[in-house]
Design a protein around this motif. Sequence first.
Motif, PDB file in Angstrom:
ATOM      1  N   LEU A  26     -12.689 -16.376  15.285  1.00 61.37           N
ATOM      2  CA  LEU A  26     -12.446 -15.428  16.369  1.00 61.37           C
ATOM      3  C   LEU A  26     -12.942 -14.022  16.034  1.00 61.37           C
ATOM      4  CD1 LEU A  26      -8.845 -16.488  17.435  1.00 61.37           C
ATOM      5  CD2 LEU A  26     -10.999 -17.013  18.580  1.00 61.37           C
ATOM      6  N   SER A  27     -13.459 -13.827  14.851  1.00 62.20           N
ATOM      7  CA  SER A  27     -13.989 -12.544  14.383  1.00 62.20           C
ATOM      8  C   SER A  27     -12.948 -11.431  14.406  1.00 62.20           C
ATOM      9  CB  SER A  27     -15.203 -12.133  15.210  1.00 62.20           C
ATOM     10  OG  SER A  27     -16.216 -13.065  15.065  1.00 62.20           O
ATOM     11  N   VAL A  28     -11.697 -11.757  14.149  1.00 60.72           N
ATOM     12  CA  VAL A  28     -10.649 -10.741  14.030  1.00 60.72           C
ATOM     13  C   VAL A  28     -10.113 -10.757  12.605  1.00 60.72           C
ATOM     14  CG1 VAL A  28      -9.848 -10.519  16.404  1.00 60.72           C
ATOM     15  CG2 VAL A  28      -9.041 -12.423  15.017  1.00 60.72           C
ATOM     16  N   TYR A  29     -10.993 -10.978  11.679  1.00 59.48           N
ATOM     17  CA  TYR A  29     -10.606 -11.083  10.276  1.00 59.48           C
ATOM     18  C   TYR A  29     -10.539  -9.687   9.680  1.00 59.48           C
ATOM     19  CZ  TYR A  29     -10.055 -13.634   5.938  1.00 59.48           C
ATOM     20  OH  TYR A  29      -9.543 -14.178   4.784  1.00 59.48           O
ATOM     21  N   ASN A  30      -9.434  -9.000   9.925  1.00 52.18           N
ATOM     22  CA  ASN A  30      -9.189  -7.666   9.382  1.00 52.18           C
ATOM     23  C   ASN A  30      -8.302  -7.818   8.156  1.00 52.18           C
ATOM     24  OD1 ASN A  30      -8.287  -5.099   8.811  1.00 52.18           O
ATOM     25  ND2 ASN A  30      -7.893  -4.571  10.943  1.00 52.18           N
ATOM     26  N   GLY A  31      -8.626  -7.141   7.076  1.00 51.63           N
ATOM     27  CA  GLY A  31      -7.907  -7.310   5.822  1.00 51.63           C
ATOM     28  C   GLY A  31      -6.413  -7.069   5.921  1.00 51.63           C
ATOM     29  N   LEU A  43       5.303 -15.277   1.262  1.00 49.78           N
ATOM     30  CA  LEU A  43       5.342 -13.985   0.572  1.00 49.78           C
ATOM     31  C   LEU A  43       4.273 -13.852  -0.499  1.00 49.78           C
ATOM     32  CD1 LEU A  43       6.836 -11.315   0.073  1.00 49.78           C
ATOM     33  CD2 LEU A  43       8.287 -12.554  -1.503  1.00 49.78           C
ATOM     34  N   THR A  44       4.122 -14.826  -1.352  1.00 54.91           N
ATOM     35  CA  THR A  44       3.163 -14.730  -2.454  1.00 54.91           C
ATOM     36  C   THR A  44       1.728 -14.622  -1.944  1.00 54.91           C
ATOM     37  OG1 THR A  44       4.661 -16.086  -3.754  1.00 54.91           O
ATOM     38  CG2 THR A  44       2.456 -15.795  -4.615  1.00 54.91           C
ATOM     39  N   ALA A  45       1.403 -15.364  -0.910  1.00 60.41           N
ATOM     40  CA  ALA A  45       0.053 -15.293  -0.339  1.00 60.41           C
ATOM     41  C   ALA A  45      -0.204 -13.928   0.274  1.00 60.41           C
ATOM     42  CB  ALA A  45      -0.127 -16.386   0.709  1.00 60.41           C
ATOM     43  N   GLY A  46       0.801 -13.344   0.904  1.00 61.76           N
ATOM     44  CA  GLY A  46       0.637 -12.018   1.500  1.00 61.76           C
ATOM     45  C   GLY A  46       0.444 -10.933   0.462  1.00 61.76           C
ATOM     46  N   ILE A  47       1.235 -10.977  -0.598  1.00 62.98           N
ATOM     47  CA  ILE A  47       1.100  -9.983  -1.659  1.00 62.98           C
ATOM     48  C   ILE A  47      -0.255 -10.134  -2.355  1.00 62.98           C
ATOM     49  CG2 ILE A  47       2.050  -9.192  -3.861  1.00 62.98           C
ATOM     50  CD1 ILE A  47       3.777  -8.413  -1.489  1.00 62.98           C
ATOM     51  N   ASN A  51      -3.754  -7.348  -2.503  1.00 63.45           N
ATOM     52  CA  ASN A  51      -4.466  -6.937  -3.707  1.00 63.45           C
ATOM     53  C   ASN A  51      -5.959  -6.735  -3.463  1.00 63.45           C
ATOM     54  OD1 ASN A  51      -4.555  -6.234  -6.403  1.00 63.45           O
ATOM     55  ND2 ASN A  51      -4.945  -8.333  -7.062  1.00 63.45           N
ATOM     56  N   THR A  52      -6.502  -7.332  -2.425  1.00 66.71           N
ATOM     57  CA  THR A  52      -7.939  -7.264  -2.155  1.00 66.71           C
ATOM     58  C   THR A  52      -8.308  -6.200  -1.130  1.00 66.71           C
ATOM     59  OG1 THR A  52      -7.797  -8.920  -0.401  1.00 66.71           O
ATOM     60  CG2 THR A  52      -8.152  -9.726  -2.645  1.00 66.71           C
ATOM     61  N   ILE A  53      -7.324  -5.454  -0.611  1.00 67.88           N
ATOM     62  CA  ILE A  53      -7.574  -4.487   0.459  1.00 67.88           C
ATOM     63  C   ILE A  53      -7.704  -3.082  -0.130  1.00 67.88           C
ATOM     64  CG2 ILE A  53      -6.657  -3.492   2.574  1.00 67.88           C
ATOM     65  CD1 ILE A  53      -5.109  -6.082   2.952  1.00 67.88           C
ATOM     66  N   PRO A  54      -8.766  -2.368   0.218  1.00 71.58           N
ATOM     67  CA  PRO A  54      -8.925  -1.000  -0.294  1.00 71.58           C
ATOM     68  C   PRO A  54      -8.127   0.011   0.528  1.00 71.58           C
ATOM     69  CG  PRO A  54     -10.859  -1.615   0.956  1.00 71.58           C
ATOM     70  CD  PRO A  54      -9.950  -2.812   0.938  1.00 71.58           C
ATOM     71  N   LEU A  55      -6.849   0.111   0.259  1.00 68.61           N
ATOM     72  CA  LEU A  55      -5.971   1.080   0.928  1.00 68.61           C
ATOM     73  C   LEU A  55      -5.372   2.018  -0.107  1.00 68.61           C
ATOM     74  CD1 LEU A  55      -3.905  -1.118   3.419  1.00 68.61           C
ATOM     75  CD2 LEU A  55      -5.701   0.493   3.985  1.00 68.61           C
TER      76      LEU A  55
END
Length: 94
Positions: A26-31, A43-47, A51-55
């Motif tokens: 759907l091209s809504v793949y926002n980090g 929870l573990t998958a979300g955390i 780790n991969t998001i540049p915030l």
Amino acid sequence: MMLTVCSYVTFFSAILSLADGLLLRLSVYNGVSVALLRGLFELTAGISALNTIPLSQYRLFVAASFMLSMSGLCANMQVMSFLKRDGLSVKQYL
């Protein structure tokens, strides 16, 4: 008891894989949105996804706090299955 925990983790892992594939199509793949969605389910998958998001550290802390406060649907389902088995009230838990 161990089978219940493993089955919930496996089920939600499969759901998250399907959701990732759907979001890519759907091209809504926002980090950030993907990390929060994963955290709502597991929870573990979300955390791990955070780790991969540049915030900034502050925003990562806020997102992680949100996920930790509700602990994910997978963890809640595991707890509810044990509460129900032991005859305790799910309503009071929630």
